[in-house]
Design an enzyme around this catalytic site. Sequence first.
Site, PDB file in Angstrom:
ATOM      1  N   HIS B  50      -4.012  62.862  -6.716  1.00 46.13           N
ATOM      2  CA  HIS B  50      -3.569  63.790  -5.856  1.00 46.13           C
ATOM      3  C   HIS B  50      -3.850  65.163  -6.022  1.00 46.13           C
ATOM      4  CE1 HIS B  50      -0.496  64.070  -2.347  1.00 46.13           C
ATOM      5  NE2 HIS B  50      -0.156  65.389  -3.140  1.00 46.13           N
ATOM      6  N   HIS B  96       1.916  61.794   3.622  1.00 43.11           N
ATOM      7  CA  HIS B  96       3.094  61.610   2.833  1.00 43.11           C
ATOM      8  C   HIS B  96       3.525  60.141   2.937  1.00 43.11           C
ATOM      9  CE1 HIS B  96       6.455  64.394   1.002  1.00 43.11           C
ATOM     10  NE2 HIS B  96       5.367  64.423   0.416  1.00 43.11           N
TER      11      HIS B  96
END
Lengths: 220, 734
Positions: B50, B96
């Site tokens: 990430h 998300h």
Amino acid sequence: MKTAVIVFPGSNCDRDAADALARVTGARPHMVWHADTHLPDGVDLVVLPGGFSYGDYLRAGAMSARAPIMQAVRAHADRGGLVLGVCNGFQILTEAGLLPGALMRNAGMRFVCRPVRLAIANANTPFTRAYRDVRETTIPIAHADGRYYADDATLDQLEGDGQVVLRYLDNPNGSARDIAGIVNARGNVMGMMPHPERESDPTLGRLGGWPIFQSIAEAA
Amino acid sequence: MTHPHLRPATEALAVEFGLSKDEWGLVLQKLGRTPNVTELGIFSVMWSEHCSYKSSRAHLAKFPTSGPRVIYGPGENAGAVDIGEGLACIFKMESHNHPSFIEPYQGAATGVGGILRDVFTMGARPVALMNALRFGDPEHPKTRRLVDGVVRGIGGYGNCVGVPTVGGETNFHRGYNGNILVNAMAVGIARADRIFTSAAKGAGNPVVYVGAKTGRDGIHGATMASAEFTEEAESQRPTVQVGDPFLEKLLIEACLELMESDAIVGIQDMGAAGLTSSSVEMASKGGAGIVLDIDAIPAREENMSPYEFMLSESQERMLMVLKPGREAEAEKIFTKWGLDAAVIGHTTDTGRLQLVWKGETVCDLPLGPLADEAPKYERPYRKPEPPAALEPTAVPPMPFPLALTKIMSCPDMASKRWIWEQYDRHVMGDTVQDSSSDAAIVRLHGSTRALAISCDVTPRYVQADPYEGGKQAVAENWRNLTAVGATPIAITDNLNFGNPQRPEIMGQIVAAIEGMAEACRTLDFPVVSGNVSLYNETNGQAIPPTPAVGGVGLLEDVQRRADLAGMKEGDVLILVGRTHGALGSSLYLRECFGREDGAPPPVDLALEKRTGDVVRGLIERGAVHTVHDLSDGGLACAAADMALASGVGVYLEPHAALPAHAWLFGEDQARYLIAVAPHEADEVYEAAERAGVDAEPVGVAGGCEIAYGDEAVDLADLRAANEGWLPAYMGGGV
């Protein structure tokens, strides 16, 4: 005409309201911070704008109704000055006791944003006079807590005295007697859930709310 | 006794934190000693997929990222492009996905909050939000609850913050059953000469923390976002953060107010990996070092350790480096807005991240290995083999009324009104066109110019052929912006894929990026920001590859725009572009016959550009006002969309050569449908001919049916089917 817009933490239609006022009066309104205790001298109209003041925490409008500036707004109203509360502003006015009733969670339990058709129930107020030649208009709503509620005696009295100013033609939130906007008994304080400032810009071609501002400008 | 978080770390803990054994070895080598648990935690989040983009970085370099309008390309919090008149448009899209699957309301809400921070961090006032959502099969037992929560979360956050949510797209497919996608895009406007970056240059400058206090929420969220899911995903609910949009609104106003001065050296939001990532990025980009006093960080809970402070993902927090002596000025503004703020450290010239806790240095790491020198992988990949094209004759026909109704009411095509009516689309007073258009149009405040914004990807095409599908995602985005009359400027992307350690998934990633890059180059449509979301898998089942594209375009005159509504009785329908009848991987095939085979429509980028330029030119000249791009469901569905939006029927002429289903439902690219009054049609034909683009009349507007030859669907019935599916589905109990 001298106007003011109150800015609470979490207000988000303050700029939109200010733009509409500037368009109709030719002068920018005073932006008044919620923590102030005085309105600028000689203000004719105070607008409580839409938004989520204090994040709608506790209850929509509950905390703002107790903000320092509200003493001055109340005094202004008591003197007969004009006060317009839109959406969250309407919620604040009921929480402050400047208008009767309460605004509760929509019957559908969801936030609703859509243009709604409104009947002009009373075109004889300082806020609606410019609608005198029409029976209805279209203005968008955008709220989760817009279901107007009051007890039957209050509703009867509001209707009997012409204090119901705007009614939904296709009730979007379960409001009692389709009420979308009311004025106080004296007629100088108005609250409405639809957002007239969003329908007041000729370049966007949508003007359903513009007469609210024209009426105000005429009234001063 | 030594605090457990200050004891020496072990290989086993490194693996638990998501590092590989090789990476643990690399940590030891870079450091020349064994890190303590806190230091390992910092390494593990900075080296997570990430934060480090370790699997994708080598391939992301293939994107064109520069151009005459580009001010900041990838690498900053968001991309920035010059839109003239002294203004910059700043935008980005971010996923998300995992948090939204675990806790849909908060997952989606904090996704919106995070992307807004990326934009206002750079000095831009956010003016629009969009979202790209992918849910599982509607019949899957979790889908309804996820749709409900995600939509409430997006609305709950965006509505409160007061930024209009002006559009987006929503798909349903069983491929997302175990891993939904929630991608949020934010667009903001800043003065081009006053854009803020994260670089914390200089030594001895105060580091200021402002916003929410730090709690224990979201610890290791970035690591969660970098791992596959299992059945136990829901046990990770405590790692999902909780959003407070009211606080975000105050932060926006306070930061923008402080940005009016020149007090700020660098500013960064605390997103994934919280204080760790923000402090490391600021110091490493500024070529500086940083010392943080852990005891000075505003805390929401007691007895938090340095590890917890550094890895918390508490929301609505910002970190900024000020010029020395400007602290009081900043504090005054933060106090006005009722925000907690504290000086929590200062910059140094050491090139190190140092943490002091109770008077003792508990972490002392060189910045290089955490940021620029983080591992980067050229993962092995298997090139995907695209399926063969599908001849129209290999696809069975279906009566027109039945096929049209089936497609227009299928979950992907059914009206999403139920969703977008829960979003405030008009706050800020500049929304010209919203969710019902090809692209949203948002006026630049106080101007007659406007931005066009759209989010697009067709996952079934990318699944079938990642390269062509990648091209198509960019081309369709470009086409949607063009269809409203805008000049496309640049894109942000959100690359959602499965586990990159599987060669077939890595093959999808590489091919999709290469396809997108080619389209971006040919269409002069650079990538200025983006986000990569990998490991979107549950129990080894990867999602369909979904590289979402968020594009921004510019309209020089908002009055010269087009919409798909506005078609009038008697208008001629002109199809611009060429139809071969491409039915491979089409909606017709999937919705009418349950088939998902065949090559997706190829994208001829040169033709796409030529065709789009003709259509945009016509809109700019004011010659046409009613335009719709052709995409899902082809000509018939485009005509139906226009009919429903305009409230007038359509008659479509039978085609002489192609089979009806190929003509009506083929999804050939680079096509637009235009409705004009008969006397205005010649101008369209002439403009097309000059550019060497096909344009032909295909029908007329009128009546209250959608007709093809002697078959017809009543417009009211089609509207009921199209509008009815989602409310009926959601009414089925949450």
